[in-house]
Each structure stands twice: as C-alpha cells, then as structure tokens.
Design an enzyme around this catalytic site. Sequence first.
Site, PDB file in Angstrom:
ATOM      1  N   SER A  21     -31.059 -35.226 -20.064  1.00 20.25           N
ATOM      2  CA  SER A  21     -30.914 -35.754 -21.417  1.00 20.25           C
ATOM      3  C   SER A  21     -30.358 -37.171 -21.317  1.00 20.25           C
ATOM      4  O   SER A  21     -29.277 -37.377 -20.766  1.00 20.25           O
ATOM      5  CB  SER A  21     -29.966 -34.836 -22.197  1.00 20.25           C
ATOM      6  OG  SER A  21     -29.721 -35.342 -23.482  1.00 20.25           O
ATOM      7  N   LYS A  26     -35.498 -36.146 -21.617  1.00 20.95           N
ATOM      8  CA  LYS A  26     -35.226 -36.001 -23.061  1.00 20.95           C
ATOM      9  C   LYS A  26     -34.499 -37.246 -23.523  1.00 20.95           C
ATOM     10  O   LYS A  26     -33.487 -37.634 -22.929  1.00 20.95           O
ATOM     11  CB  LYS A  26     -34.383 -34.751 -23.276  1.00 20.95           C
ATOM     12  CG  LYS A  26     -33.696 -34.636 -24.631  1.00 20.95           C
ATOM     13  CD  LYS A  26     -33.108 -33.238 -24.829  1.00 20.95           C
ATOM     14  CE  LYS A  26     -31.696 -33.284 -25.347  1.00 20.95           C
ATOM     15  NZ  LYS A  26     -31.109 -31.928 -25.506  1.00 20.95           N
ATOM     16  N   LEU A  27     -35.036 -37.874 -24.574  1.00 16.44           N
ATOM     17  CA  LEU A  27     -34.398 -39.064 -25.133  1.00 16.44           C
ATOM     18  C   LEU A  27     -33.646 -38.685 -26.395  1.00 16.44           C
ATOM     19  O   LEU A  27     -34.202 -38.039 -27.287  1.00 16.44           O
ATOM     20  CB  LEU A  27     -35.446 -40.126 -25.493  1.00 16.44           C
ATOM     21  CG  LEU A  27     -36.378 -40.601 -24.373  1.00 16.44           C
ATOM     22  CD1 LEU A  27     -37.332 -41.672 -24.926  1.00 16.44           C
ATOM     23  CD2 LEU A  27     -35.589 -41.152 -23.188  1.00 16.44           C
ATOM     24  N   LYS A  28     -32.399 -39.097 -26.475  1.00 18.06           N
ATOM     25  CA  LYS A  28     -31.650 -38.927 -27.711  1.00 18.06           C
ATOM     26  C   LYS A  28     -32.155 -39.980 -28.686  1.00 18.06           C
ATOM     27  O   LYS A  28     -32.343 -41.157 -28.292  1.00 18.06           O
ATOM     28  CB  LYS A  28     -30.162 -39.136 -27.446  1.00 18.06           C
ATOM     29  CG  LYS A  28     -29.533 -38.006 -26.643  1.00 18.06           C
ATOM     30  CD  LYS A  28     -29.512 -36.710 -27.443  1.00 18.06           C
ATOM     31  CE  LYS A  28     -28.608 -35.672 -26.822  1.00 18.06           C
ATOM     32  NZ  LYS A  28     -28.517 -34.443 -27.638  1.00 18.06           N
ATOM     33  N   ASP A  35     -34.437 -35.642 -28.963  1.00 17.11           N
ATOM     34  CA  ASP A  35     -33.421 -34.823 -29.637  1.00 17.11           C
ATOM     35  C   ASP A  35     -32.687 -35.688 -30.658  1.00 17.11           C
ATOM     36  O   ASP A  35     -32.089 -36.704 -30.300  1.00 17.11           O
ATOM     37  CB  ASP A  35     -32.424 -34.282 -28.595  1.00 17.11           C
ATOM     38  CG  ASP A  35     -31.412 -33.309 -29.183  1.00 17.11           C
ATOM     39  OD1 ASP A  35     -31.464 -33.027 -30.394  1.00 17.11           O
ATOM     40  OD2 ASP A  35     -30.557 -32.813 -28.403  1.00 17.11           O
ATOM     41  N   ASN A  86     -30.340 -34.385 -32.960  1.00 13.92           N
ATOM     42  CA  ASN A  86     -29.029 -33.841 -33.363  1.00 13.92           C
ATOM     43  C   ASN A  86     -28.787 -33.970 -34.875  1.00 13.92           C
ATOM     44  O   ASN A  86     -27.752 -34.493 -35.299  1.00 13.92           O
ATOM     45  CB  ASN A  86     -27.894 -34.502 -32.574  1.00 13.92           C
ATOM     46  CG  ASN A  86     -27.862 -34.083 -31.120  1.00 13.92           C
ATOM     47  OD1 ASN A  86     -28.193 -34.873 -30.236  1.00 13.92           O
ATOM     48  ND2 ASN A  86     -27.505 -32.846 -30.845  1.00 13.92           N
ATOM     49  N   GLU A  91     -36.453 -32.037 -30.976  1.00 13.45           N
ATOM     50  CA  GLU A  91     -35.323 -31.106 -31.083  1.00 13.45           C
ATOM     51  C   GLU A  91     -34.442 -31.456 -32.278  1.00 13.45           C
ATOM     52  O   GLU A  91     -34.052 -32.615 -32.443  1.00 13.45           O
ATOM     53  CB  GLU A  91     -34.531 -31.185 -29.767  1.00 13.45           C
ATOM     54  CG  GLU A  91     -33.346 -30.246 -29.671  1.00 13.45           C
ATOM     55  CD  GLU A  91     -32.647 -30.369 -28.308  1.00 13.45           C
ATOM     56  OE1 GLU A  91     -33.199 -31.010 -27.383  1.00 13.45           O
ATOM     57  OE2 GLU A  91     -31.540 -29.828 -28.176  1.00 13.45           O
ATOM     58  N   ASP A  99     -31.959 -26.374 -32.015  1.00 15.71           N
ATOM     59  CA  ASP A  99     -30.758 -26.243 -31.190  1.00 15.71           C
ATOM     60  C   ASP A  99     -29.635 -25.793 -32.132  1.00 15.71           C
ATOM     61  O   ASP A  99     -29.392 -24.581 -32.315  1.00 15.71           O
ATOM     62  CB  ASP A  99     -30.467 -27.601 -30.515  1.00 15.71           C
ATOM     63  CG  ASP A  99     -29.140 -27.682 -29.773  1.00 15.71           C
ATOM     64  OD1 ASP A  99     -28.372 -26.711 -29.792  1.00 15.71           O
ATOM     65  OD2 ASP A  99     -28.836 -28.744 -29.168  1.00 15.71           O
ATOM     66  N   LYS A 104     -28.332 -22.140 -25.977  1.00 12.10           N
ATOM     67  CA  LYS A 104     -27.033 -22.493 -25.389  1.00 12.10           C
ATOM     68  C   LYS A 104     -26.123 -21.299 -25.624  1.00 12.10           C
ATOM     69  O   LYS A 104     -25.886 -20.920 -26.779  1.00 12.10           O
ATOM     70  CB  LYS A 104     -26.424 -23.707 -26.091  1.00 12.10           C
ATOM     71  CG  LYS A 104     -27.140 -25.030 -25.865  1.00 12.10           C
ATOM     72  CD  LYS A 104     -26.461 -26.151 -26.650  1.00 12.10           C
ATOM     73  CE  LYS A 104     -27.203 -27.468 -26.444  1.00 12.10           C
ATOM     74  NZ  LYS A 104     -26.712 -28.510 -27.364  1.00 12.10           N
ATOM     75  N   GLY A 111     -27.638 -27.720 -22.726  1.00 12.84           N
ATOM     76  CA  GLY A 111     -26.391 -27.993 -22.012  1.00 12.84           C
ATOM     77  C   GLY A 111     -25.378 -28.619 -22.939  1.00 12.84           C
ATOM     78  O   GLY A 111     -25.735 -29.120 -24.014  1.00 12.84           O
TER      79      GLY A 111
END
Length: 378
Positions: free
Chosen positions: A144, A170-172, A197, A199, A222, A247, A271, A299
Amino acid sequence: MSTIGAGDGLHVEAVELVRIRIPLVTPFRTSFGTQTERDVLLLRVIGDGVEGWGECVAFDEPLYSSEYVAGAHRVIEDHLLPRLLAQKGARAEDIARILQPIKGHNMAKAAVEMAWLDAQLRAEGQSFGEYLGATRTAVDCGVSVGIMDGIPRLLEAVSAYIDQGYRRIKLKIEPGNDIEPVRAVRERFPDIALQVDANTAYTLADAEHLARLDEYNLLLIEQPLPEELLVANAQLSKIVKTPICLDESITSAAVAAEALDIKACSIINIKAGRVGGYLEAKRIHDLCAERGIAVWCGGMLETGIGRAANVALAALPNFTLPGDTSASDRYYRQDITPPFVLDDGRLPVPTGPGIGVEVLADVLDGLVTSRQLVEVSR
Ligand code: OSB
Ligand code: MG
C-alpha cells in the site's frame, strides 16, 4: 453473567498490557491523515506454562474508525478482561460470545481473542495457519503506497516496491490526488496489478469522477464512500465499472452478508482487527468462498506479531488476491520479531505453535512506553 466453557480452556495467571512506540521507516499519508509512528498496544497472556501475544490494531487517533488505542486500552482493562477473567478457563472460541454484550470495540476484542488463541495454540502445539485452515505455505504480497508529494516521488516509490518483488500495488487516493497519480503509474507500469484505496473520502456525487478510473484497468476501488453507506455503494457500482471493494464498512460476517446481498461490493478486504478477531475473519472468508466472492487480507501497519497472524489468515484458500501483507522492512527498521522477508513477492506462513514467531525482548524493552500487569486471583 453465565459461566460458559469453564474448565477446558486456558488457565490464565496474568495478562500484561504493553504499550510501545515504534517509528515507521517513512511517513504514511492517507486521505485521513499522516502516520509517522505507531503507538501499539500489545497483550501478553500468561498461563499453562505458555505466553500468548495479541496486537491491537487501533491507531492513536480515531481517524480510520472510531476506535483509538487509548480507548481500546481502557475498554480492555475496564470491561473486556474483567468479563473474560470471571469465566475461569475460557477457550478462545468462547470469547466473542462472552464479550458479545459489550457493543462495538472490535479492535480491542480482536486483540484479546488473538492473545488467548496464541496461548491456547502454543499450549496445544498447533500453528495459527493449521488451526484456521491454511492451504498455502507462502502468500502473495502487495504493498500500500501512501499519497506522495508529487508524481515523480510516487513513481520512484512504486518503482522501488516493484523492484523488491511486490505482486500488486495499491495507491492511496483522495479528492485532488486520484486520476493523475493513477494515470502516471499506469502509463509507466502498463502491466502491474494496480488498485486504489480512498478510505471513505468520496460521496455518491463523485460517482462520475470515480468512473474516470475505469480506463486504468484497476483490480478494484477500495472503500470510496463513508462506512455506513452500503446502499450508496450499490448505486456507485452501477456507475463505476471497476469492482468496488469494502474495507471500513465490513465489521462482521453479518454485515458482509448484507453488503453482498444488496451488491454493495464484489470484493472484500478482511482485517481481523476490524471484524473483532481471526475467528470472525475466517467466517467472512468462508461466507465469501460460498458466494464466489474474492477476498484479500488487509493490514494496519502491524508489527511482526499481528503480521504473523495475518499471513496465516491470508493462506486460506479464498484469499485469491495479494494482501497488504508487506515485508517488515516496508514498515519498520527494527521490528519486535524477526523480520518477515519477501521472497519472490511472497511471505512464508509461520509453522511453529501459535503465531509461530517469538518477540525480541531486547528490542521490545527499548520501545516500551508503559507496562501493566493484571494478575488473576485464584
Ligand atoms: O485502509 O487499508 C487501509 C493502513 C492503515 C490504516 C488503513 C489502511 C492501511 C493500509 C496499509 O492501506 C496496510 C498495511 O500495509 O498494513
Ligand atoms: Mg483500506
């Protein structure tokens, strides 16, 4: 309180709550903030001639979810341990039921269950992987990548991880840092497995904008929307072609079942901390396997303790996508266990009893910020 499972579980003599502060090798920026170090709560359960370790994944601030480490510490001390220790000899399998009257606090509950399970399995000589039903000896690893200051730095970071052998990037992302970084990484690395992702940083009003990601052949997006909004995710997946993966939203097997029923997502990030423990994580794995839904192991920047358990979980058969189970050196210069080292883009699943790794006492001692021993009266 009823007396459940008395007698056939672990005879706990003491539980130690250990807090450590451990610096990250590089700041990790997400849509919710920047982490430069971890304040980790560890649990050490002592009894039956063994000790078991649990790691609480809650961060110092309630930014990823409502839980945070000081709150988790309090709820474990004031509510979870008193209930659990009142049931002499509870088995790990009984813990979720014993703690069920306490609302929420999944990360705190997961840490407690993990410590008990580790101790129980060490006493019984079985590994986490074997116990959970692992079918692989090593797991495919992704990494990530945090939000970077500018595209050149991002490309440099991604390139270094690819050179190290990671099998998926994975790119935030966040509003204003999404299409351009994805386009740049995809142009430079046309063939890599790539996902993003958010968030929870977007709303349904951003649907058309997020649909612009469709042309970059991403494995998944995500958690684009706020965690409570399952129906909005179902609506979003009608507009965006890239698969939606949840997630934060998936807090239990029951919620996972509802999310899948209404087609809020087509992939799930599992998770253990977020769902209240490794046993609930396995139930989500099993449910998704039955429904033909791919899962992967998320994670929370774990130390080697949590990483060992995550790698065991990721070895279950329906974990068909690479996890955020990166090597120890992606997070920490010096971990509190022997490091997990990438071998051809994979991490080996520990085979020893319990989580299968030992804590390096000297390293741990140098990082401790508080220790508290809860002794069990007989
Ligand atoms: O959303 O998956 C997430 C890290 C901290 C909190 C939330 C997330 C993450 C990651 C990195 O993406 C996971 C890891 O490498 O441990
Ligand atoms: Mg995530």
